[in-house]
Design a protein around this motif. Structure first.
Motif, PDB file in Angstrom:
ATOM      1  N   UNK A   1      13.612  -3.196  -4.377  1.00 12.14           N
ATOM      2  CA  UNK A   1      13.232  -4.593  -4.613  1.00 12.14           C
ATOM      3  C   UNK A   1      12.334  -5.249  -3.571  1.00 12.14           C
ATOM      4  N   UNK A   2      12.553  -5.064  -2.251  1.00 10.21           N
ATOM      5  CA  UNK A   2      11.642  -5.761  -1.320  1.00 10.21           C
ATOM      6  C   UNK A   2      10.190  -5.287  -1.420  1.00 10.21           C
ATOM      7  N   UNK A   3       9.980  -4.074  -1.943  1.00 10.48           N
ATOM      8  CA  UNK A   3       8.633  -3.497  -2.002  1.00 10.48           C
ATOM      9  C   UNK A   3       8.057  -3.431  -3.411  1.00 10.48           C
ATOM     10  N   UNK A   4       8.870  -3.685  -4.421  1.00 16.15           N
ATOM     11  CA  UNK A   4       8.397  -3.606  -5.809  1.00 16.15           C
ATOM     12  C   UNK A   4       7.226  -4.563  -6.015  1.00 16.15           C
ATOM     13  N   UNK A   5       6.184  -4.070  -6.675  1.00 14.11           N
ATOM     14  CA  UNK A   5       5.007  -4.881  -6.932  1.00 14.11           C
ATOM     15  C   UNK A   5       3.992  -4.882  -5.811  1.00 14.11           C
ATOM     16  N   UNK A   6       4.338  -4.309  -4.677  1.00 10.94           N
ATOM     17  CA  UNK A   6       3.374  -4.169  -3.577  1.00 10.94           C
ATOM     18  C   UNK A   6       2.622  -2.856  -3.774  1.00 10.94           C
ATOM     19  N   UNK A   7       1.434  -2.784  -3.203  1.00  6.34           N
ATOM     20  CA  UNK A   7       0.556  -1.635  -3.414  1.00  6.34           C
ATOM     21  C   UNK A   7       0.492  -0.781  -2.158  1.00  6.34           C
ATOM     22  N   UNK A   8       0.325   0.530  -2.376  1.00  4.39           N
ATOM     23  CA  UNK A   8       0.350   1.485  -1.276  1.00  4.39           C
ATOM     24  C   UNK A   8      -0.519   2.693  -1.605  1.00  4.39           C
ATOM     25  N   UNK A   9      -0.625   3.564  -0.596  1.00  2.00           N
ATOM     26  CA  UNK A   9      -1.228   4.873  -0.794  1.00  2.00           C
ATOM     27  C   UNK A   9      -0.133   5.826  -1.254  1.00  2.00           C
ATOM     28  N   UNK A  10      -0.458   6.802  -2.111  1.00  2.00           N
ATOM     29  CA  UNK A  10       0.550   7.802  -2.447  1.00  2.00           C
ATOM     30  C   UNK A  10       0.864   8.642  -1.224  1.00  2.00           C
ATOM     31  N   UNK A  11       2.074   9.172  -1.179  1.00  2.00           N
ATOM     32  CA  UNK A  11       2.477  10.002  -0.046  1.00  2.00           C
ATOM     33  C   UNK A  11       3.964   9.893   0.196  1.00  2.00           C
ATOM     34  N   UNK A  12       4.399  10.351   1.354  1.00  2.00           N
ATOM     35  CA  UNK A  12       5.821  10.304   1.670  1.00  2.00           C
ATOM     36  C   UNK A  12       6.131  11.036   2.961  1.00  2.00           C
ATOM     37  N   UNK A  13       7.404  11.353   3.115  1.00  3.49           N
ATOM     38  CA  UNK A  13       7.906  11.948   4.351  1.00  3.49           C
ATOM     39  C   UNK A  13       7.467  13.400   4.512  1.00  3.49           C
ATOM     40  N   UNK A  14       7.154  13.753   5.749  1.00  6.06           N
ATOM     41  CA  UNK A  14       6.906  15.148   6.109  1.00  6.06           C
ATOM     42  C   UNK A  14       8.275  15.789   6.320  1.00  6.06           C
ATOM     43  N   UNK A  15       8.556  16.837   5.554  1.00  5.79           N
ATOM     44  CA  UNK A  15       9.848  17.528   5.645  1.00  5.79           C
ATOM     45  C   UNK A  15       9.799  18.556   6.771  1.00  5.79           C
ATOM     46  N   UNK A  16      10.983  18.977   7.244  1.00  5.30           N
ATOM     47  CA  UNK A  16      11.072  20.000   8.281  1.00  5.30           C
ATOM     48  C   UNK A  16      10.325  21.253   7.838  1.00  5.30           C
ATOM     49  N   UNK A  17       9.516  21.806   8.736  1.00  6.66           N
ATOM     50  CA  UNK A  17       8.791  23.033   8.440  1.00  6.66           C
ATOM     51  C   UNK A  17       7.464  22.827   7.734  1.00  6.66           C
ATOM     52  N   UNK A  18       7.130  21.586   7.376  1.00  8.04           N
ATOM     53  CA  UNK A  18       5.859  21.290   6.702  1.00  8.04           C
ATOM     54  C   UNK A  18       4.853  20.748   7.710  1.00  8.04           C
ATOM     55  N   UNK A  19       3.592  21.028   7.470  1.00  4.45           N
ATOM     56  CA  UNK A  19       2.541  20.328   8.201  1.00  4.45           C
ATOM     57  C   UNK A  19       2.292  19.001   7.479  1.00  4.45           C
ATOM     58  N   UNK A  20       1.588  18.107   8.129  1.00  7.11           N
ATOM     59  CA  UNK A  20       1.257  16.832   7.488  1.00  7.11           C
ATOM     60  C   UNK A  20       0.428  17.062   6.229  1.00  7.11           C
TER      61      UNK A  20
END
Length: 137
Positions: free
Chosen positions: A31-50
């Protein structure tokens, strides 16, 4: 207790540009972020590069394969310093059209349209850094 920068959760975002337009994604929640705009993406998981994380996140969120380019803008601290946002330039690499699998809406914005959506505060400085790149097209 000290803050170890190496322990920061890294969040990666993709500034996907096609035909002089930037892909913007509207959050569907929480709810605090619904309707706001962003870039697609997310968290870097263990063992992954960015870059690996960004490719995975774009596949999961948009159903597309991206080719990741260089960084854009500065690191943005999130969550009272618990995480850092790093945004990379990207382009669509497989001919598929992005689909809003996890977002309420997607829009392609030209340089003069960047201010027509309410960006998340963390993404706003990156949007400002992208404006000159979009104006070149």
């Amino acid at each position: 207790m000290h803050t170890d920068r190496a322990r920061l959760q890294v969040i990666v975002g993709a500034a996907i540009i096609a035909d002089g337009r930037l892909l913007a994604c509207a959050r569907s929640g929480p709810p605090p972020f619904a309707g706001k705009w962003e870039f697609p993406g997310g968290k870097v998981e263990d063992g992954e590069t960015e870059v690996e994380a960004l490719i995975r996140e774009c596949e999961e969120e948009l159903g597309v394969l991206v080719a990741v380019g260089g960084r854009v803008g500065e690191d943005v601290l999130l969550g009272h310093g618990a995480a850092v946002l790093k945004v990379y330039l990207a382009r669509l690499a497989d001919g598929r059209v992005p689909q809003p699998r996890e977002h309420a809406e997607l829009r392609w914005l030209a340089a003069d349209e960047l201010d027509t959506v309410p960006w998340l505060p963390a993404d706003a400085p990156i949007v400002a850094a992208l404006r000159p790149l979009l104006e070149q097209n």
